[in-house]
Design an enzyme around this catalytic site. Sequence first.
Site, PDB file in Angstrom:
ATOM      1  N   GLU A 105      40.775  44.983  44.327  1.00 56.29           N
ATOM      2  CA  GLU A 105      42.226  44.817  44.153  1.00 56.29           C
ATOM      3  C   GLU A 105      42.801  45.988  43.348  1.00 56.29           C
ATOM      4  O   GLU A 105      43.885  46.486  43.639  1.00 56.29           O
ATOM      5  CB  GLU A 105      42.517  43.477  43.471  1.00 56.29           C
ATOM      6  CG  GLU A 105      42.174  42.293  44.386  1.00 56.29           C
ATOM      7  CD  GLU A 105      42.355  40.940  43.721  1.00 56.29           C
ATOM      8  OE1 GLU A 105      41.746  40.722  42.654  1.00 56.29           O
ATOM      9  OE2 GLU A 105      43.099  40.100  44.254  1.00 56.29           O
ATOM     10  N   GLU A 125      36.098  35.876  45.877  1.00 58.56           N
ATOM     11  CA  GLU A 125      36.679  34.791  45.067  1.00 58.56           C
ATOM     12  C   GLU A 125      36.488  33.418  45.695  1.00 58.56           C
ATOM     13  O   GLU A 125      36.324  32.421  45.002  1.00 58.56           O
ATOM     14  CB  GLU A 125      38.167  35.051  44.818  1.00 58.56           C
ATOM     15  CG  GLU A 125      38.461  36.162  43.831  1.00 58.56           C
ATOM     16  CD  GLU A 125      38.345  37.563  44.419  1.00 58.56           C
ATOM     17  OE1 GLU A 125      37.945  37.700  45.602  1.00 58.56           O
ATOM     18  OE2 GLU A 125      38.634  38.526  43.694  1.00 58.56           O
TER      19      GLU A 125
END
Length: 697
Positions: A105, A125
Site C-alpha cells: 500500500e 489482510e
Amino acid sequence: MSANYEVRGNVAVITLDNPPVNGLGHETRKGITDGLEKALDDAAIKAVVVTGAGKAFSGGADIREFGSPKAIAEPNLLSVILALEASAKPVVAAIHSVCMGGGLELALGCHYRVAQAGTQIALPEVKLGLVPGAGGTQRLPRVLGLENALNMIVSGEPVASELLAKAPGQKLFDKLVDADVLDAAIALAQEKADVRPLPLVRNLKVEHPNAQGYLQFARNTVGAMSKNFPAPLKCIDAVEASMTRRFDDGMRLEREFFMGLMFTPESKALRHAFMAERATTKIPDVPADTPVREIRKVAVIGAGTMGGGISMNFLNAGIPVVILEMKQEALDRGIATIRKNYEAQVKKGKLKQDKYEQRMSLLGTTLNYADLKDADLVIEAVFEDLGVKEQVFKTLDEVMKPGAILASNTSTLDVDKIASFTKRPQDVIGMHFFSPANVMKLLEVIRGEQTAKDVLATVMQLGKKIRKTCVVSGVCDGFIGNRMIEQYSRQAGFLLDEGATPEQVDKAIEKFGFAMGPFRMGDLAGNDVGWYIRKRRYQEKPDMRYSKTADLLCEMGRFGQKTGAGWYDYVPGKRDAIPSPVVNDMIEKHRKALGVSPRKISDEEIVQRLVFALVNEGAKIVDEGIALRASDIDMVYLTGYGFPLHRGGPMNYADTVGLFNVVQAMKRFAKNPQDDASFWQPAPLLAKLAAEGKTFS
Ligand code: NAI
C-alpha cells in the site's frame, strides 16, 4: 529511528530498517515522514527513493504493535501514504524480496515503482479476517485491473513480481530489474526529476467489459468457499467501490469495512491463530540461539500407516530416508503405498514426474539395523506396544552413532519409559505425527524428563523445515491432543446415554464448524482403536466413568467404514453415513439397562459439553506445565483435530464466550446425574481466571 536517510547525488534515499521484515511500526513510519520532510526542505534534492534494508522492502504492519495505541499513533500508515503521494518531488519505491500488506500500500502511494524479479507481492489482510486498510482495495485495481487485483485481495496469496510485470496493461511497476533495484530506482528518480505532473495511482480508472457479471460470479464463488468468514465478501465490495465511487469515497468505505471487521470474532480468531502459531516456537528455557545438531539423514522404523507418511515428509524436503522393517513383504507394502500416494499427486498435477522420481531416489530400505548407523535421526513407528518399543530402542541404542537423535512416534506410551530403555535418555524425544502424516500439519514434540535442550531445538527446527506446526508437550497420557479428546469423547458417549443419537451429536458439532462429529470420526478412524485404548486405560482408572455404548458397538463388530458398519450404516463403495436403526436400538436398550429415561438435548448443550470438556482438560494441561501456554493448545486443535478456524481453537473460544460463563455452564453440567460431576469441577487455572475476570490469552 528505524528508517535511514542518505543522499545519492541529487536523490534522497529513505531505507526502512526494522528487522526482520521492515514492519511499518510507529518509529519506522515516523522515520519515513521525517526523511521526506528533510528531502523536501533541501533544495539540492530533486527526487526521493524509498526502499527496505535487509531481506524485505516491507512485510506490512508491525505485528508486535497489534492492538496497542502505537498501531494507530500519528503518523499512521494512511498519513504516511498521503504524505508520499502529495510530495512535490517525485517519490520512487525500490521494491525487492517481500512487499506485502501495508508495504504494498505504501509503494502504491509512491509516484513510481521499480521492482526486482522474485519479489513476493501480496495483500494478505484477508488471512487475518480483514480487508486491506490503507488504500490497497482502491489502488491495486487501478494498476492491475479488476480481476487480477480481486484475486490477490480475496486470496491474500503472494504473486511473484515478474508474473505481475507481464500482466497486460499493468501499471503496478514502471520497471522490473533482475538485480540492483536501488540503482535502477535512483536512475529512474533522476530521469523523472523534472517531469510534471507527478503520476498518481488515485487518478487512474478501473475498467472492465462486464464488471457486474464478473463481480456476481466472484461473489458466488467466494461466498460458497468462505462460509464462516465475512472478510472475503467485504473485499469484493471494497474492490467494487474502486470502480463505482470516487477515490476518496472508496477510501472511506474501505476504512469502514476495516474497522468493522477488526472487531468480529472471526478476525480475532484468525489474528489469535496467527500469533499463536508464532508463539509455539518459543520455549522459555531453550533460547532461539540454542545450538542444533545437523540432520542429513533420517531413519524410520516401521513402514506401516505412520512410517510411510512420516518418511514422505523428509523426502519432500530433500532429506534422505532409510526405512527398516522386520520382513521384506512389509517393506514392499510400505514402499508401494508411498508410491501410490506420490502417483496420485502426479495424476492430479500437484507433483511433477521428475520431482517424484527425485524424491523416490532419496528413499532406501533395509532389514538390517547396521544400515542405520550413519543416520542423524531415527523415528520409531512400530506397533503401539511397550515390549516391542523396548526391543527396538535397545537395539537402536547399540547401533546408532553417538549424538544421533532417537525419536518415538508413540501416541499413548510414556516417552520417559522409552528413554529409559537406552543409555542415552538425553537423546530421546517424542515426535507425535498425525495421520495421514504426510498431510496433517501438526507435530506434537514430546519433551521427556531428560531430553537435552539441543535435541529439542533440533527437532523444532527440523519440524519447521518439513512444514509442520510444532507444539511442545510434556509427558502425560495422551499428550496434549489425545488427552483432551478423551474427555470430548466421554461427553459424546454420555450424550447418547442421556437421549441423543449419534447423528444429532455429529450434526450439532458440525454446525459449530468441526469438519466431522465424533461418531463419524470414529467410523473413519476405526472404533476398535479407541476400544483397545479404553481396555488398557480404564483398567488403570477403574473409577473413571464412560458410556459403554462404544464397547457394545465394537462387540457387535461394527468397527466403522472398514467393516462396512459402525455408528452408522454404509453402502459399499460410498462414504455417506446413514443413521442405523440397529445402533439406535442398542443405545435405547443400554439406556433402559441404566434406568435412564431419555430427554431432549439441545444442540447448544451438545456443543458446550463437547467443547468445554476440551477447555477444562486444556486448562489442567496448562496448569501442569504439559503445555507451555493456552495458545499452544489452540494450535494443536486447529492443526490436528479439525477445530473450526473461525473459532480460533478451544481456549480462544472459551475466552470469547467469557470464562465466567464457561464455569457457570460447567456447574450446571456437574448436576446432571448421568455425567461425571468430578470432571466438571473447573480446573484451578480456569476457576482463578474466571474469578479474576481474566482470559486465557
Ligand atoms: P501399523 O501397524 O500400520 O505399522 C507398524 C509397522 O511396524 C508394521 O509395518 C510392522 O511390520 C512394523 N513393525 C512392528 N514391529 C517392528 C519391529 N520390531 N521392527 C521393525 N518394524 C516393526 O501402525 P501405525 O498405525 O503406523 O502406528 C505406528 C506407531 O505410530 C504406533 O506407536 C502408533 O501409536 C503411532 N501413531 C499412530 C497413529 C495412527 O493414526 N495410526 C497416529 C499417531 C501415532
